[in-house]
Design an enzyme around this catalytic site. Structure first.
Site, PDB file in Angstrom:
ATOM      1  N   VAL A 102       0.858  -1.179   0.000  1.00  0.00           N
ATOM      2  CA  VAL A 102       0.000   0.000   0.000  1.00  0.00           C
ATOM      3  C   VAL A 102       0.893   1.228   0.000  1.00  0.00           C
ATOM      4  O   VAL A 102       1.930   1.247   0.679  1.00  0.00           O
ATOM      5  CB  VAL A 102      -0.931   0.026   1.237  1.00  0.00           C
ATOM      6  CG1 VAL A 102      -1.791   1.280   1.246  1.00  0.00           C
ATOM      7  CG2 VAL A 102      -1.794  -1.228   1.285  1.00  0.00           C
ATOM      8  N   CYS A 103       0.512   2.230  -0.772  1.00  0.00           N
ATOM      9  CA  CYS A 103       1.212   3.508  -0.800  1.00  0.00           C
ATOM     10  C   CYS A 103       2.688   3.283  -1.173  1.00  0.00           C
ATOM     11  O   CYS A 103       2.999   2.506  -2.066  1.00  0.00           O
ATOM     12  CB  CYS A 103       1.027   4.207   0.552  1.00  0.00           C
ATOM     13  SG  CYS A 103       1.399   5.961   0.592  1.00  0.00           S
TER      14      CYS A 103
END
Length: 221
Positions: A102-103
């Protein structure tokens, strides 16, 4: 009953807690699942918002994972040069069925050699660095390329996790979880991506992130 499905998150100092806790909340509702939160040791770890997070395993005690997930945050910059962390990620990635992030966690996967030739997402301010690790930039909110699944910036983690659940357990279980969590976002402003925000707002946010970008540039060089 089939074997328990083991999902492991890399937990590290100065991660962005929503990158971790958003997906973890979704995955915790999966059927027949076990979550592991892993760091070098089991001492509390402070997020970038000073929230203290407790690892459940050290690198040495963590079992082989079925799904590896790496959240992002400002702490990724230091870890891109940490050979102990990169070696653990690489070793888990050799056997895990899914390798996910994520990210800016995708940059850590890249630094561990796990994204060469794969499309990947990241926060819009950091995805420019993905090609330095042999990855291919994809600007989608959630990106699936074979057994690599990545989410964009921070809040994309919930969309990402529901996508993963659908992949592993099917659409109906993912829909049940989405309803349980009443996930029906209605943001007050239509500016959550650069192409929606306008030049002036993007410029202001980039200025606020300039120091973090400079540090990232140095660490991936």
């Amino acid at each position: 009953m089939s074997a328990v499905y083991k999902i492991g998150f890399l937990l590290y100092p100065h991660l962005t807690q929503l990158d971790l806790t958003g997906p973890a909340q979704v995955f915790a509702r999966m059927s027949n699942v076990q979550l592991h939160f892993v760091w070098k040791n089991t001492d509390p770890v402070a997020s970038d918002a000073d929230l203290q997070l407790m690892p459940t395993h050290s690198f040495s005690t963590c079992p082989q994972l079925d799904l590896l997930c790496v959240p992002g945050g400002p702490g990724t910059q230091r870890l891109m040069q940490d050979q102990t962390v990169l070696a653990w990620l690489h070793a888990q990635g050799q056997q895990a069925g899914f390798i996910t992030s994520v990210c800016s966690g995708s940059l850590l996967l890249g630094a561990a050699g796990l994204l060469k030739g794969y499309r990947a997402a990241s926060h819009w301010n950091y995805r420019q660095y993905l090609p330095m690790f042999g990855a291919i930039i994809d600007e989608a909110r959630v990106v699936k390329d074979r057994n690599r699944i990545s989410g964009g910036g921070v809040t994309a983690g919930i969309d990402f996790a529901l996508t993963v659940v659908a992949e592993i357990r099917g659409d109906e279980e993912a829909k049940e979880i989405q309803l349980m969590l009443e996930y029906a976002p209605q943001p007050p402003f239509h500016c959550g991506r650069p192409e929606l925000a306008g030049e002036a707002l993007v410029a202001r946010v980039k200025q606020k992130l300039a120091n973090a970008v400079a540090e990232t540039s140095k660490d991936v060089a």
